[in-house]
Design a protein around this motif. Sequence first.
Motif, PDB file in Angstrom:
ATOM      1  N   LEU A 144      -8.517  12.497  -7.149  1.00 47.54           N
ATOM      2  CA  LEU A 144      -7.280  11.745  -7.252  1.00 47.54           C
ATOM      3  C   LEU A 144      -6.811  12.618  -8.753  1.00 47.54           C
ATOM      4  CD1 LEU A 144     -10.065   8.230  -8.383  1.00 47.54           C
ATOM      5  CD2 LEU A 144      -8.047   9.001  -6.283  1.00 47.54           C
TER       6      LEU A 144
ATOM      7  N   PRO B 185      -0.445   9.357  -6.261  1.00 48.95           N
ATOM      8  CA  PRO B 185      -1.001   8.552  -5.367  1.00 48.95           C
ATOM      9  C   PRO B 185      -1.122  10.282  -3.377  1.00 48.95           C
ATOM     10  CG  PRO B 185      -0.369   6.974  -5.577  1.00 48.95           C
ATOM     11  CD  PRO B 185       0.830   8.339  -6.185  1.00 48.95           C
ATOM     12  N   GLU B 186       0.074  10.602  -3.655  1.00 45.13           N
ATOM     13  CA  GLU B 186       0.752  11.569  -2.853  1.00 45.13           C
ATOM     14  C   GLU B 186      -0.346  12.835  -2.773  1.00 45.13           C
ATOM     15  OE1 GLU B 186       4.164  11.649  -5.169  1.00 45.13           O
ATOM     16  OE2 GLU B 186       2.774  10.313  -4.321  1.00 45.13           O
TER      17      GLU B 186
ATOM     18  N   SER C 253      -3.603  12.642  -3.859  1.00 43.83           N
ATOM     19  CA  SER C 253      -4.535  12.349  -3.828  1.00 43.83           C
ATOM     20  C   SER C 253      -5.171  11.829  -2.371  1.00 43.83           C
ATOM     21  CB  SER C 253      -4.731  10.537  -4.907  1.00 43.83           C
ATOM     22  OG  SER C 253      -3.953  11.667  -5.965  1.00 43.83           O
TER      23      SER C 253
ATOM     24  N   PHE D  68      -4.484   3.685  -0.815  1.00 46.53           N
ATOM     25  CA  PHE D  68      -4.262   3.066  -1.840  1.00 46.53           C
ATOM     26  C   PHE D  68      -3.946   2.033  -1.466  1.00 46.53           C
ATOM     27  CE2 PHE D  68      -4.416   8.254  -2.830  1.00 46.53           C
ATOM     28  CZ  PHE D  68      -5.638   7.682  -4.597  1.00 46.53           C
TER      29      PHE D  68
ATOM     30  N   TYR E   7      -2.218  -1.594  -3.264  1.00 47.73           N
ATOM     31  CA  TYR E   7      -1.784  -1.848  -4.586  1.00 47.73           C
ATOM     32  C   TYR E   7      -1.961  -3.347  -4.974  1.00 47.73           C
ATOM     33  CZ  TYR E   7       0.121   3.024  -6.184  1.00 47.73           C
ATOM     34  OH  TYR E   7       0.299   4.214  -5.902  1.00 47.73           O
TER      35      TYR E   7
ATOM     36  N   CYS F 180       0.987  -1.568  -0.245  1.00 44.38           N
ATOM     37  CA  CYS F 180      -0.281  -0.129   0.123  1.00 44.38           C
ATOM     38  C   CYS F 180       0.826   1.114  -0.457  1.00 44.38           C
ATOM     39  CB  CYS F 180      -0.512  -0.128   1.181  1.00 44.38           C
ATOM     40  SG  CYS F 180      -0.458  -0.041   3.161  1.00 44.38           S
TER      41      CYS F 180
ATOM     42  N   CYS G 147      -6.937   4.613 -12.732  1.00 41.85           N
ATOM     43  CA  CYS G 147      -5.979   3.926 -11.604  1.00 41.85           C
ATOM     44  C   CYS G 147      -5.518   2.538 -11.408  1.00 41.85           C
ATOM     45  CB  CYS G 147      -6.510   4.474 -10.270  1.00 41.85           C
ATOM     46  SG  CYS G 147      -6.835   5.547 -10.340  1.00 41.85           S
TER      47      CYS G 147
ATOM     48  N   GLN H 118       0.606   5.201   1.204  1.00 43.69           N
ATOM     49  CA  GLN H 118      -0.370   6.670   2.427  1.00 43.69           C
ATOM     50  C   GLN H 118      -1.336   5.758   3.209  1.00 43.69           C
ATOM     51  OE1 GLN H 118      -2.481   8.760  -0.658  1.00 43.69           O
ATOM     52  NE2 GLN H 118      -0.615  10.125  -0.901  1.00 43.69           N
TER      53      GLN H 118
ATOM     54  N   ILE I 169      -4.507   0.501  -8.791  1.00 39.58           N
ATOM     55  CA  ILE I 169      -4.226  -0.038  -7.763  1.00 39.58           C
ATOM     56  C   ILE I 169      -5.843  -0.157  -7.470  1.00 39.58           C
ATOM     57  CG2 ILE I 169      -5.517   1.823  -5.733  1.00 39.58           C
ATOM     58  CD1 ILE I 169      -3.026   3.906  -6.668  1.00 39.58           C
TER      59      ILE I 169
ATOM     60  N   PHE J  92      -9.314  -0.040  -4.022  1.00 41.70           N
ATOM     61  CA  PHE J  92      -9.621   1.380  -4.383  1.00 41.70           C
ATOM     62  C   PHE J  92     -10.760   2.256  -4.531  1.00 41.70           C
ATOM     63  CE2 PHE J  92     -10.732   3.426  -8.076  1.00 41.70           C
ATOM     64  CZ  PHE J  92      -9.811   4.491  -7.935  1.00 41.70           C
TER      65      PHE J  92
END
Length: 425
Positions: A313, A301-302, A304, A246, A248, A233, A416, A235, A419, A422
Amino acid sequence: MGCHVQLFRLPEEVIADNIFCYLDLKSLVRVSQTCKRLRNCAYTDGNWKILCQRYWLLTERERSTWREDFIAWYIDLGRYMYVYGPIRRLWDRILGCVRIKSPAIYETLNGPPATEQALDDIEYRLQRPLPKELRCSYRICNGQNLKTSHSRETEYGLLGMLIANNYSVCEVLLSAEGILRNLSQENKRRNAVHFTNRFIYPPGLHSTCNGKPGFSMRVCLKDNGDVRIGNVCIQMDETDAVVPTFVYASNFTEWLEQLACRLESKALMVNEGKISQFNSSSEGPLEMKKVKLDVATVLIPEFSSLVKSNAKLMHAYQITMSMADGILPKYCCTLETRQLEITEHDAESNQRTQEVQGEGVIAGERPNLKPGTKFTFASWTPLTAIEGFMTGKFKFKSNFDQQCFSVPCPKFEFRCPQIKNFKFD
């Protein structure tokens, strides 16, 4: 008893070559302990060759007998016996792709594998066991061996680099020693282990990069909200107030397979040995009036958030304008304006469109296209829905007759795909 008698009536070579060859290690060892005759059948070198191929993927004998080979490998890697084969096959795919597409990155992956002691030290620091497939991966390939995080080598991350506006990031696969260094700096982290690291720096200032492990990909070592043990994952909030995360992959093997598939993909973008995080548009480039447009996208992601009160997103998109060699000089042109429409739609099929238009591209820059040249720019856009797409057009002026013409931008979707699981909270 009857079956036992019938088995003993068969010749030893039939028992060894036609029956025992299907047994796994545990069954073969057990049957060898029943009697001397079955022991001889079980210890036939052909059976141990099959086990060496099945568990260790050996194709050539290294010692005097296959059984000696198996025992030696078992002493070293026996704890990984049931995951070694799948992990090794994935690394063979990854290294095979990287060796061809980026020799510079391949060299960073050529160091000696991690030792059991180094992995034990990581577990001791974390006070939690590592997933077996993660440990096994480091016994096969010990991540990337970068000399220093302050060198231009950080551009050669296995997971790729991304440049958009003032933001530049390159993600590398940490070695076991790199993980230990991170743990020594962050002694409070206990719920996850960072196995990747992002080096973030402004373009042109590569020597002043600052590591940002908070945005690294991680393997969860303790159930934490919707994130389970073994999940890969990004975050993940390690406090009691768990925020949406998130995810993965369900486990490291699944994540490693995603990496192998991405490196094998025709959509992978490599420039001068540097892997890009952008994914080429599935529709491919569009050419008109000798100008070719190609689009690539990636989720960041960082930047989002899956929190319902502030759901967004953040997608980056990269557009490349080019003109092939051999084009007559009369087709040279200059970009005048851009007009892009971003449409997002949620699960209820509600749509919302926003328009982006202006002179040139970023900061009003107006590239001049000539035969054999290209111009690339990148920007980003936030979406508040799970999916969206972009269309539009670029207006060019001919340098030859000053006539204007439009080149449509290929329609590309914001997705995405890397991922899973999500959702907006």
